[in-house]
Design a protein around this motif. Structure first.
Motif, PDB file in Angstrom:
ATOM      1  N   VAL A   1      19.194  23.315  35.576  1.00 23.45           N
ATOM      2  CA  VAL A   1      19.048  23.214  34.722  1.00 23.45           C
ATOM      3  C   VAL A   1      20.630  22.641  33.826  1.00 23.45           C
ATOM      4  CG1 VAL A   1      18.230  23.312  31.851  1.00 23.45           C
ATOM      5  CG2 VAL A   1      17.093  24.874  33.776  1.00 23.45           C
ATOM      6  N   ASP A   2      20.511  21.508  33.561  1.00 25.43           N
ATOM      7  CA  ASP A   2      22.046  20.870  32.518  1.00 25.43           C
ATOM      8  C   ASP A   2      21.213  20.676  31.283  1.00 25.43           C
ATOM      9  OD1 ASP A   2      23.943  20.061  35.314  1.00 25.43           O
ATOM     10  OD2 ASP A   2      22.561  18.571  35.726  1.00 25.43           O
ATOM     11  N   GLY A   3      22.694  21.237  30.635  1.00 28.28           N
ATOM     12  CA  GLY A   3      22.387  21.288  29.183  1.00 28.28           C
ATOM     13  C   GLY A   3      23.728  20.602  28.695  1.00 28.28           C
ATOM     14  N   VAL A   4      23.069  19.735  27.292  1.00 31.08           N
ATOM     15  CA  VAL A   4      24.761  19.476  26.194  1.00 31.08           C
ATOM     16  C   VAL A   4      24.497  19.344  25.170  1.00 31.08           C
ATOM     17  CG1 VAL A   4      25.092  17.920  27.873  1.00 31.08           C
ATOM     18  CG2 VAL A   4      23.656  17.369  26.190  1.00 31.08           C
ATOM     19  N   ALA A   5      25.172  20.159  24.236  1.00 30.18           N
ATOM     20  CA  ALA A   5      25.357  20.067  22.595  1.00 30.18           C
ATOM     21  C   ALA A   5      26.301  18.719  22.511  1.00 30.18           C
ATOM     22  CB  ALA A   5      26.285  21.318  22.142  1.00 30.18           C
ATOM     23  N   ALA A   6      25.132  18.329  21.671  1.00 29.80           N
ATOM     24  CA  ALA A   6      26.093  16.529  21.422  1.00 29.80           C
ATOM     25  C   ALA A   6      25.892  16.873  19.885  1.00 29.80           C
ATOM     26  CB  ALA A   6      25.308  15.566  22.153  1.00 29.80           C
ATOM     27  N   ALA A   7      26.450  16.228  19.661  1.00 32.43           N
ATOM     28  CA  ALA A   7      26.632  15.543  17.457  1.00 32.43           C
ATOM     29  C   ALA A   7      26.372  14.300  17.464  1.00 32.43           C
ATOM     30  CB  ALA A   7      27.686  15.918  17.274  1.00 32.43           C
TER      31      ALA A   7
END
Length: 370
Positions: A17-23
């Motif tokens: 799994v790859d995850g990002v937090a993005a605005a």
């Protein structure tokens, strides 16, 4: 800073799994604030691979696999939240892709289906956050392929008014987004990528993948095998089209190896690498020959031998990593699913009918409230 969303992606390569937090600002402009990943353990990876084909007690096994995926996803969410800057604000929602185990749009009864394993309700319980999941099925219900969904995000992130750009995602399957300086965005799957390369590396090297394509670079391309691979009728179908392990799997490869003289494994790997480059290049030249810049993302962007073969087949184009355009290769798809969650919460369409073939624009995804 804009509203904060998390995107989680696990693709057909089955590596994790790859995850990002993005605005996101009100127009969907994206700024990635954190990135994290988790591998699947061997037992879960084997089970997910097995669930791509018919087997015993599938419903029970698929339900338990969906629970396990939710737990891995929750671990990635925890890792992301722990690294966010103090002024990031609350996370509005998670966009969670799930793990595709069957993808058969338009087949059987004329409607077909696409199936991604994930207990999204459990993910909402584990994280305390709203979860947007099941992002492909509404497009399929509207007569579309349900894939690819990333071209809209690619256009928002990489499109340029002064340059014809394409984005090539090299995950388990390869897909192209065509982003002309003027005119409509298009996109489609264009063939296998890591799904076959990783299988052959695992079988003959005992490794999950051929790091940087070093092994394939040592071999030679086998013309008869390459011709047999390129003879697959699906490759000549016009868009919209999508594919997956339902078509490109080890049995498909073995059927094309049968009848050929005994081949050196390194030469087969080299030929598979050339096949991946050929599929992408042929589709790009057929459908967007004016492309000036090809941006490569996904795990295949780290395969130096594959990028060299792409450049050889596309001498008039700049072939570069998405990192050179401000977004590292392993963050692009996760960021796209954060964007799809943003679109769902904003009640904006997440699909492009010109890409998927759906009857119209649709708001995508089921929303599980925290």
């Amino acid at each position: 800073m804009g509203e904060l969303y998390i995107g989680l992606m696990s693709g057909t390569s089955l590596d994790g799994v790859d995850g990002v937090a993005a605005a996101f600002d009100e127009d969907g402009g994206t700024r990635v604030l954190a990135h994290a990943g988790r591998p699947f353990d061997d037992a879960l990876r084997r089970e997910l691979l097995a669930l791509n084909t018919p087997g015993d007690n599938e419903l029970h096994r698929a339900a338990l696999a969906g629970n396990a995926i939710a737990r891995v996803y929750a671990d990635v969410v925890d890792a992301l939240r722990s690294t966010l800057p103090g002024d990031a604000g609350p996370v509005r929602a998670i966009g969670a892709h799930g793990q595709t185990v069957r993808h058969r749009p338009g087949e059987f009864d004329g409607q077909g289906y696409t199936l991604q394993l994930l207990n999204a309700a459990l993910l909402a319980e584990l994280t305390g956050l709203d979860v947007v999941a099941d992002l492909r099925s509404r497009d399929v219900a509207a007569g579309g392929q349900g894939a690819p969904l990333v071209p809209a995000f690619h256009h928002a992130r990489f499109g340029r008014p002064d340059r014809h750009v394409a984005v090539l995602n090299l995950g388990g399957i390869a897909n192209l987004s065509l982003l002309p300086a003027e005119g409509s965005v298009r996109g489609f799957d264009c063939g296998p990528a890591n799904v076959l390369l990783d299988h052959w590396a695992q079988r003959h090297l005992g490794q999950a993948y051929d790091a940087q394509g070093r092994w394939s670079a040592q071999g030679r391309v086998l013309p008869d095998l390459l011709a047999a691979l390129l003879s697959e009728p699906w490759l000549d179908l016009p868009p919209p089209k999508s594919t997956g392990r339902d078509l490109f799997h080890p049995g498909w490869l073995q059927a094309r190896l049968d009848g050929l003289a005994q081949l050196a494994p390194v030469d087969v790997q080299s030929t598979l690498c050339e096949f991946t480059a050929a599929c992408a290049a042929q589709h790009l030249l057929r459908h967007a020959p004016a492309t000036q810049e090809l941006i490569v993302c996904g795990g295949g962007a780290f395969n130096d031998d594959l990028l060299m073969r792409l450049r050889a087949r596309l001498p008039g184009m700049d072939v570069l990593s998405s990192e050179q355009r401000g977004l590292p290769p392993l963050q692009v798809e996760a960021a796209a699913f954060a964007w799809l969650a943003w679109a769902r919460v904003q009640q904006r369409a997440g699909n492009l009918p010109a890409v998927t073939g759906a009857a119209g624009a649709r708001v995508l995804g089921a929303l599980h409230h925290a």
